[in-house]
Structure formats: C-alpha cells, structure tokens
Design an enzyme around this catalytic site. Structure first.
Site, mmCIF file in Angstrom:
data_model
loop_
_atom_site.group_PDB
_atom_site.id
_atom_site.type_symbol
_atom_site.label_atom_id
_atom_site.label_comp_id
_atom_site.label_asym_id
_atom_site.label_seq_id
_atom_site.Cartn_x
_atom_site.Cartn_y
_atom_site.Cartn_z
ATOM 1 C CB CYS A 121 -0.917 0.007 1.212
ATOM 2 S SG CYS A 121 -1.958 1.469 1.304
ATOM 3 C CG PHE A 260 -8.625 -2.757 -19.937
ATOM 4 C CD1 PHE A 260 -9.123 -3.755 -19.122
ATOM 5 C CD2 PHE A 260 -9.106 -1.459 -19.787
ATOM 6 C CE1 PHE A 260 -10.088 -3.468 -18.162
ATOM 7 C CE2 PHE A 260 -10.065 -1.164 -18.829
ATOM 8 C CZ PHE A 260 -10.558 -2.175 -18.010
ATOM 9 C CB CYS A 261 -1.708 -4.328 -21.802
ATOM 10 S SG CYS A 261 -1.430 -2.549 -21.836
ATOM 11 C CE LYS A 262 -6.169 -9.348 -20.014
ATOM 12 N NZ LYS A 262 -6.133 -8.050 -19.316
ATOM 13 N N PRO A 263 -2.963 -9.410 -25.678
ATOM 14 C CG PRO A 263 -1.956 -11.519 -25.884
ATOM 15 C CD PRO A 263 -2.757 -10.670 -24.930
ATOM 16 N N GLY A 264 -3.250 -8.025 -28.834
ATOM 17 C CA GLY A 264 -4.172 -7.425 -29.782
ATOM 18 C C GLY A 264 -5.086 -6.367 -29.201
ATOM 19 N NE ARG A 265 -9.557 -4.986 -23.989
ATOM 20 C CZ ARG A 265 -10.306 -5.455 -23.007
ATOM 21 N NH1 ARG A 265 -10.322 -6.758 -22.762
ATOM 22 N NH2 ARG A 265 -11.037 -4.640 -22.263
#
Length: 277
Positions: A121, A260-265
């Site tokens: 924290c 929201f980092c994901k493959p392709g996004r």
C-alpha cells in the site's frame, strides 16, 4: 502434524518466497495434500536508525525494493544518496537498514510520515488527504512505442514470476525495450513493491529510462503512475484497468498510461502521441 514434519515441508522448495504447507481441497476434505504458498513478511525500512515505513512484501530483492522506494517516494535523488544498506532479521519480520546522507536524512525527518503495513500500500498512514500525491516535474516527450511490439512482451511477462507460477499470488513489473523484449523484471505479493524493485534495480545499474516502458501485471493505481513518473518513466503499460486518479496524475505529469493490455488489445488513457501501431 509434528513440528519436525512441518519443518521438512517448509524446506521442500528452494525458491525464495515460497513455502509448502498442508491444505485440503474442496472435493477431498479427508485427505490433506501439500501445495506451494507465497510468503508475505513485514519489511521495515529503517533510515539512519529510525523506522520510516513497514510494508508487506515478498522476502527477496529487498535491497532493490528499498532503493526503488527511496527514489519513487522522493526520499533520495540518486543511489549516491545512500551510503550503505543491510537486510537483517527482526523479531517479526525483516529490516532494511539504510544509511542516508545527512542532507537527505534531514529532509526525510521534516516530512516524515508513518505508514501502516498493508500489502504494497502506498497511501497507508498519511496524516492528511493533502499529503497524498507528490509534486512531479512534467515528463519530456523523448520517445515513441509501437503497440505491435506489446504482444510478445505480454506473453513473456510470466517468465519473471517464478513464485507466481507456483502460487498464482504475485505481481510483476518489467522493463520493455522498444523491440518488445523484456530485459529485466521483478515480482512481489505487492504490486507497488514489485514496481519499486524494478525501479531500484535499474537505477542501481545506471540504466536509462529512455527508449522503453514499464509493463506491470496489475491494475494502474495512482501510486504506480506517480512512482513511475518520479523516476522518469514516460510510458506505463498495465495488464488491468487504471483508476480515475491514476489517469489524472498521468495527464498532469505527461505520462502515457495504457491499460487493459492483452494480445491485440490496449486502452490508451493519456498522451497517445508517444504511441504508434
């Protein structure tokens, strides 16, 4: 279970930060089994003999954590402000004993705060709401990043989480080159601590914050943004979402924040001019 048996169980794994314990599964409550659990210990940062903060953390790479915390909290300006550091056991956890320069220690005493120990924290224990947030110089715009290079980095982020692979209980923070290659990373049960470890290690090794970005496996809270900006990081990628305060701080200090980092996004919250696809 006998104490000798429990000791044997705890020593089964040789990965720092992991212990094996006895537990029961929902579908078989009659038969215990062994499983790996991530360690979480109180870590006190003690500056010139005075305890400043207690954080819950994984018990490894604590020198990097202490250095990164000192930098990202504005206690020091560079690793040269620390003259010595030792990690020692205490009665209930671990202490990192840090020897600060006289000038930096005087500054610390003037604005000292007591933080309550919770997992990673960064706000606990501030005395007033006005104390939340530190002045950060606006970041320059010195680099760009191709979002097409992000996918490969996301696939390899787990490589820096050996404890997480066993326990599903840690966060990671890694440095990503413009090519998408991850060249260094740290994990911890606390996401802020993982980031501090990364910041501390790169600062100790004299690495530049130019030509790359930070990638974290967690959400992007305002503390993550502020810590990154305090050390000169221009781009922060997070696997999960960002908070409103994180977006406000990132906008104000010119940090490019992506969640929201994901493959392709990916979702870009602030300063997209550093990015291309």
């Amino acid at each position: 279970m006998k104490k000798t048996q429990q000791k044997e169980i705890e020593n089964v794994t040789n990965i720092t930060g992991v212990r094996q314990i006895e537990l029961w599964r929902r579908d078989d409550l009659q038969h215990p089994r062994l499983d790996e659990v991530a360690e979480e210990v109180p870590v006190a940062l003690v500056y010139n003999g005075i305890s400043h903060v207690v954080m819950m953390a994984s018990p490894k790479d604590l020198e990097y954590f202490a250095l990164g915390f000192s930098l990202s909290e504005g206690i020091i300006e560079s690793p040269r402000d620390i003259f010595g550091m030792d990690v020692v056991p205490s009665c209930n956890g671990l202490e990192v004993q840090i020897e600060l320069s006289s000038r930096r220690f005087m500054g610390l005493k003037e604005r000292r705060r007591a933080l309550a120990g919770r997992t990673g924290c960064g706000v606990c224990g501030v005395e007033q709401l006005n104390d939340i947030g530190k002045p950060v110089q606006p970041l320059p715009f010195t680099q760009t990043f191709d979002l097409n290079k992000l996918d490969d980095a996301l696939r390899h982020l787990n490589d820096f989480q050996p404890v997480g692979q066993l326990t599903s209980c840690t966060h990671a923070a890694a440095w990503m080159l413009p090519s998408g290659e991850l060249v260094g990373g740290h994990e911890d049960v606390g996401r802020h601590v993982a980031l501090d470890k990364l910041l501390g290690r790169r600062s100790q090794e004299g690495e530049s914050w130019q030509q790359g970005a930070v990638l974290v496996s967690s959400r992007a809270s305002y503390e993550m943004v502020q810590k990154s900006a305090m050390c000169g990081v221009e781009i922060l990628f997070a696997v999960s979402a960002a908070t409103t305060l994180a977006v406000e701080v990132a906008e104000r200090c010119n940090l490019t924040l992506v969640g929201f980092c994901k493959p392709g996004r990916a979702t870009v919250y602030t300063h997209p001019q550093r990015l291309s696809n």
